[in-house]
Design an enzyme around this catalytic site. Structure first.
Site, PDB file in Angstrom:
ATOM      1  N   SER A 119       0.825  -1.198   0.000  1.00 47.50           N
ATOM      2  CA  SER A 119       0.000   0.000   0.000  1.00 47.50           C
ATOM      3  C   SER A 119       0.862   1.252   0.000  1.00 47.50           C
ATOM      4  CB  SER A 119      -0.904   0.012   1.240  1.00 47.50           C
ATOM      5  OG  SER A 119      -1.565   1.256   1.370  1.00 47.50           O
ATOM      6  N   TYR A 133      -1.784   5.888  -5.501  1.00 45.22           N
ATOM      7  CA  TYR A 133      -2.740   6.966  -5.724  1.00 45.22           C
ATOM      8  C   TYR A 133      -1.982   8.072  -6.459  1.00 45.22           C
ATOM      9  CZ  TYR A 133      -5.603   4.900  -1.940  1.00 45.22           C
ATOM     10  OH  TYR A 133      -6.346   4.061  -1.139  1.00 45.22           O
ATOM     11  N   THR A 181      -4.993   2.778  -7.973  1.00 48.32           N
ATOM     12  CA  THR A 181      -6.325   2.840  -7.368  1.00 48.32           C
ATOM     13  C   THR A 181      -7.105   3.992  -7.993  1.00 48.32           C
ATOM     14  OG1 THR A 181      -5.672   1.814  -5.289  1.00 48.32           O
ATOM     15  CG2 THR A 181      -7.592   3.261  -5.233  1.00 48.32           C
ATOM     16  N   LYS A 210      -7.259  -0.612 -10.276  1.00 45.35           N
ATOM     17  CA  LYS A 210      -8.021  -1.244  -9.201  1.00 45.35           C
ATOM     18  C   LYS A 210      -9.158  -0.323  -8.784  1.00 45.35           C
ATOM     19  CE  LYS A 210      -7.493  -2.993  -4.457  1.00 45.35           C
ATOM     20  NZ  LYS A 210      -8.288  -1.949  -3.753  1.00 45.35           N
ATOM     21  N   HIS A 251     -13.089  -1.199  -3.004  1.00 44.52           N
ATOM     22  CA  HIS A 251     -12.216  -0.714  -1.936  1.00 44.52           C
ATOM     23  C   HIS A 251     -12.563  -1.377  -0.597  1.00 44.52           C
ATOM     24  CE1 HIS A 251      -9.219   2.691  -1.747  1.00 44.52           C
ATOM     25  NE2 HIS A 251      -9.241   2.327  -0.478  1.00 44.52           N
TER      26      HIS A 251
END
Length: 343
Positions: free
Chosen positions: A104, A126, A152, A216, A240
């Site tokens: 992440s 991100y 994402t 994603k 999510h």
């Protein structure tokens, strides 16, 4: 097919209630959070017989990786809320299980330190309004040996996490930070979700990295088609983990239309609600090339560190192989939609 809640219950007993809710909670009334698991409960299997499946072969090719089983650890933030060793222990457990960890961007351990565990890694991103900073983060992931970037795309604004609001949980405990949000100067940045982000971000990212790029957060088949048209290397069907739009479609319910839209041009992964080997079998039968698991890994981490992570992944792979044998399938490709029914 009701998923076991025992690991989650045990993790609740050992974690600070505020931290447990930060990891376990969803958005709003949590309809989507619970809906992800309920979608699997609604399905039943219609196995085939006398097909001589032998010992199932679960090996799977995904962008940048060949896996022993079609299971990927989903990107989840703040592993050090679950265990003092955080993402390092997660990486050690994933490496021991010969799996794949999606790091992440909000990890509490730097990607470079996670890479030292020897685990195969993807990196979740991100895209930030500061594109130069974003490019530096991508470069860090590449240099650390990550094999793909998982972009994402479902977060133009932050989901409303009612459990966090109830606890007034807004900051990590002292000593914990999101280590992948450091710039070249060592200064920490705040993650910014960008409501203006568009498909041009995919083109920008593909021009920034030579790594495969997956998107994603796709639920709509039109977006799946657009993703392929924009040259992505994989699509992850995800809401999510129920943490963004409450009331969004369960990922398993969204999966068949996305698979049809992609039409085999790139791999499709399913993220959300997988709690058992049978769940994984259902997703694979409905067209997923692999599944992602998030919270179960966190519960294993909370209970036993790296050993707990390895146990979760090994148990899931073993249970999938067992279910495949009973369903008459030797390889994941043998699993077809006619095996799954909604009574």
């Amino acid at each position: 097919m009701t998923p076991s809640r025992e690991p989650e219950r045990r993790a609740r007993d050992v974690l600070d209630p505020v931290h447990f809710d930060a990891l376990a909670g969803g958005a709003g009334s949590e309809r989507t959070l619970t809906g992800n698991e309920d979608a699997f409960v609604r399905r039943r299997l219609r196995p085939r017989v006398l097909r001589g499946p032998g010992t199932p072969d679960l090996s799977t090719h995904l962008p940048g990786a060949r896996l022993a089983a079609p299971v990927v650890v989903a990107p989840t933030a703040f592993h050090r809320l679950a265990h003092r060793a955080g993402e390092v222990a997660t990486g050690e457990g994933v490496a021991a299980a010969h799996g794949l960890l999606t790091v992440s961007m909000m990890a509490t351990t730097a990607v470079e330190d996670i890479a030292e565990t020897g685990a195969a890694l993807w990196f979740q991103l991100y895209v930030q309004p500061d594109r130069a900073f974003t490019a530096d983060v991508v470069a860090r992931a590449e240099a650390a040996g990550c094999r793909a970037i998982v972009l994402t795309v479902d977060s133009p604004v932050r989901g409303r996490h009612v459990r966090d609001e109830r606890h007034r949980f807004t900051d990590l405990p002292a000593g914990l930070v999101c280590e992948n949000m450091r710039g070249r100067d060592g200064r920490l940045r705040d993650l910014v979700v960008d409501p203006d982000l568009g498909w041009d971000a995919v083109a920008w990212l593909r021009g920034t990295t030579s790594l495969p790029v997956l998107v994603k957060g796709v639920l709509h088949p039109a977006d799946a088609r657009l993703a392929v048209e924009h040259g992505v290397d994989g699509v992850v069907v995800s809401n999510h983990g129920g943490r963004q739009l409450d009331g969004a479609l369960a990922t398993l319910d969204a999966l068949p239309a996305v698979v049809d839209a992609v039409a085999g041009r790139v791999p499709v992964l399913l993220d959300g609600g997988v709690r058992s080997g049978v769940d994984a079998l259902v997703a694979l039968a409905l067209g997923a090339d692999a599944v992602m698991v998030g919270r179960p890994v966190l519960w294993g981490l909370a209970l036993s560190g790296a050993d707990g992570v390895r146990a979760v992944l090994d148990d899931l792979a073993d249970a999938l192989a067992h279910a495949m044998a009973l369903a008459g399938a030797h390889r994941p490709a043998d699993l077809t939609p006619d095996l799954v029914v909604v009574p």
